[in-house]
Design a protein around this motif. Structure first.
Motif, mmCIF file in Angstrom:
data_model
loop_
_atom_site.group_PDB
_atom_site.id
_atom_site.type_symbol
_atom_site.label_atom_id
_atom_site.label_comp_id
_atom_site.label_asym_id
_atom_site.label_seq_id
_atom_site.Cartn_x
_atom_site.Cartn_y
_atom_site.Cartn_z
ATOM 1 N N ALA A 1 0.830 -1.207 0.000
ATOM 2 C CA ALA A 1 0.000 0.000 0.000
ATOM 3 C C ALA A 1 0.860 1.252 0.000
ATOM 4 O O ALA A 1 0.586 2.221 -0.732
ATOM 5 C CB ALA A 1 -0.924 -0.020 1.220
ATOM 6 N N ILE B 1 2.375 1.776 -3.476
ATOM 7 C CA ILE B 1 1.406 2.331 -4.420
ATOM 8 C C ILE B 1 1.243 3.836 -4.193
ATOM 9 O O ILE B 1 1.175 4.620 -5.158
ATOM 10 C CB ILE B 1 0.054 1.594 -4.292
ATOM 11 N N ASP B 2 1.231 4.213 -2.942
ATOM 12 C CA ASP B 2 1.132 5.656 -2.649
ATOM 13 C C ASP B 2 2.322 6.415 -3.208
ATOM 14 O O ASP B 2 2.177 7.502 -3.788
ATOM 15 C CB ASP B 2 1.029 5.864 -1.141
ATOM 16 N N ARG C 1 -6.836 2.393 -5.262
ATOM 17 C CA ARG C 1 -6.088 2.404 -3.988
ATOM 18 C C ARG C 1 -7.006 2.744 -2.819
ATOM 19 O O ARG C 1 -6.954 2.099 -1.771
ATOM 20 C CB ARG C 1 -4.949 3.419 -4.080
ATOM 21 N N TRP D 1 -6.015 -3.637 -4.698
ATOM 22 C CA TRP D 1 -4.573 -3.503 -4.902
ATOM 23 C C TRP D 1 -4.144 -3.960 -6.298
ATOM 24 O O TRP D 1 -3.295 -3.314 -6.922
ATOM 25 C CB TRP D 1 -3.834 -4.288 -3.835
ATOM 26 N N ALA E 1 -5.122 -1.301 -8.811
ATOM 27 C CA ALA E 1 -4.261 -0.123 -8.670
ATOM 28 C C ALA E 1 -2.895 -0.374 -9.295
ATOM 29 O O ALA E 1 -2.357 0.475 -10.028
ATOM 30 C CB ALA E 1 -4.108 0.240 -7.196
#
Length: 487
Positions: free
Chosen positions: A293, A296-297, A361, A366, A369
């Protein structure tokens, strides 16, 4: 036969042959025997003497009947003592004991081998295993046959009878000896069959030894995956896809708990391995999910910044194209005409995919994304290459227009280096190497000739020299590979 029953019967027989006595030892006449007439013809002294004599004879007989039960049997059968008779009885008993030992050994071996067969059939369903089961069944039928013969021989002869005849004992010995020999023979067949099962049994035992640890590892993996998933959810991440994958393993766990007896050893081993792999995959992804996570951010921020930068760089392509049009022939820049417009299109598509990735997201989808971000990256890479190509083209054309000899010498050096390698250790080059190098030389000369004229096509010249150098490089690689294999 029961010894007490024999004794009781023998006493009854003795009673039928012995006359009762008076206290004086005389024979008591039986009713209706007609003894009175004969007694009347004899003198009193003669009668007394006869009575005394009979009393002396009858007393030992009565004592013998009491002390030796079975001395007389119905029909007058004679009892035998000591000597050869006892030896025959002993031989028969020894034959009986030997047969009993052989029967016990065969029965024990059959029971042990049945366990081995059950072990094999629990694991192996191959034709070879099925044949082993059939062969064991056939052996079982032969074992039943010789066992029945043994039991019949034992039941047919009571070697403990007091009135056992020597001929009967001899016959019993022969039958029991034959039964023992048959039992030993079949035991040998059973032993040889057991030896032939060695490879099958070893494989089966190996799989059985793997069974319990494999099932336990699968259970522990499921537990670890469940624990990791709970931890992730506690941090605020839903991980719905991982939860669904873990729930799909519940029926498999039920079958593992039901055991190999219901589902078979090979199938259970395979199931345990599959559950182990799936559960470990869920656990690993659950443990990586917080990091995923965060990654991805970071990618969302980075790709947004890059898209903005490319939008700015795409605006510099038009001035580059303008200079190319002004200074060089059309062939040098025509393939770059669409770069500015295509760059803007790509950047807009990238920005749309970035919005989709951000939404996925937020919804903790996931995989979606990640897929959207990969698309964004590909669009931006293509745009970056196209925008960079326009500036690189102008730089290279300026350099070759100023001094084409530098490009010419660089290409000739590559050709000569390949030619020297082709001639190393040879008086004449290999045609496979010489031909492409000769073509490269001719191609370079033709490219140089295109520079003559008022508006030379410098881009064509650069493209040709690049391809000539690639040809020389291929020949060098081919020569080194051939000489490397020959060394």
């Amino acid at each position: 036969m029961n010894r007490q029953a024999d004794t009781a019967r023998e006493r009854d027989v003795t009673a039928t042959h012995a006359r009762p006595y008076s206290r004086a030892g005389a024979i008591v006449p039986e009713a209706g025997a007609g003894t009175g007439a004969r007694t009347g013809t004899r003198s009193a002294g003669a009668r007394q003497a006869l009575a005394d004599t009979l009393a002396l004879v009858a007393l030992p007989l009565a004592l013998g009947a009491a002390l030796l039960p079975g001395a007389f049997a119905g029909g007058g059968t004679r009892r035998w003592f000591g000597g050869r008779g006892e030896s025959v009885r002993a031989d028969a008993q020894a034959a009986k004991d030997a047969a009993a030992a052989a029967f016990y050994e065969l029965d024990t071996a059959q029971r042990d081998l049945r366990i081995s067969i059950e072990t094999i059939t629990a694991v192996d369903s191959s034709p070879r295993a099925r044949k082993a089961v059939d062969d064991f069944a056939a052996l079982g039928r032969r074992i039943d046959e010789v066992s029945n013969d043994y039991i019949t021989a034992v039941d047919a002869h009571d070697l403990d009878r007091d009135d056992l005849d020597a001929s009967v004992a001899s016959r019993a010995r022969g039958e029991l000896t034959k039964a023992k020999d048959d039992l030993v023979r079949v035991k040998g067949e059973l032993d040889r069959f057991e030896q032939s099962l060695g490879p099958l049994l070893s494989t089966a035992e190996t799989q059985l030894a793997r069974l319990a640890p494999a099932v336990e590892r699968a259970r522990q993996a499921l537990l670890a995956a469940s624990t990791a998933l709970d931890s992730v959810r506690a941090s605020g991440l839903r991980a719905d896809d991982l939860a669904a994958r873990l729930a799909a393993l519940a029926p498999e766990l039920t079958k593992l708990n039901q055991g190999a007896g219901q589902h078979g050893v090979p199938e259970t081993l395979e199931r345990a391995g599959r559950v182990l792999r799936e559960a470990e995959g869920v656990r690993a992804e659950a443990e990586r999910l917080p990091e995923r996570a965060a990654e991805i951010d970071r990618r969302l921020v980075t790709l947004r910044t890059r898209a903005q930068a490319l939008t700015t760089r795409a605006g510099t392509v038009d001035p580059v194209l303008s200079e190319l049009r002004r200074r060089f022939a059309a062939a040098c820049w025509q393939d770059l005409q669409q770069v500015p417009d295509q760059a803007l299109v790509n950047v807009r598509q990238a920005e749309e995919k970035l919005k989709e990735a951000a939404a996925a997201r937020d919804e903790q989808r996931w995989a979606d994304a990640t897929s959207r971000l990969s698309t964004v990256r590909a669009l931006l890479n293509a745009t970056d290459e196209a925008v960079s190509a326009a500036g690189d083209r102008l730089q290279r054309l300026n350099a070759v227009a100023k001094d084409p000899q530098q490009e010419i010498q660089r290409t000739r050096f590559a050709i000569r280096d390949a030619q020297r390698l082709a001639m190393a250790g040879r008086s004449t080059p290999d045609p496979r190497h010489a031909a492409p190098l000769d073509d490269a030389v001719a191609r370079l000369e033709r490219a140089i000739a295109t520079l003559e004229g008022r508006h030379p096509d410098y881009w064509h010249f650069l493209t040709e020299t690049e391809q000539v150098r690639q040809t020389a490089a291929r020949v060098v690689a081919q020569i080194r590979e051939e000489r490397g294999h020959g060394a």
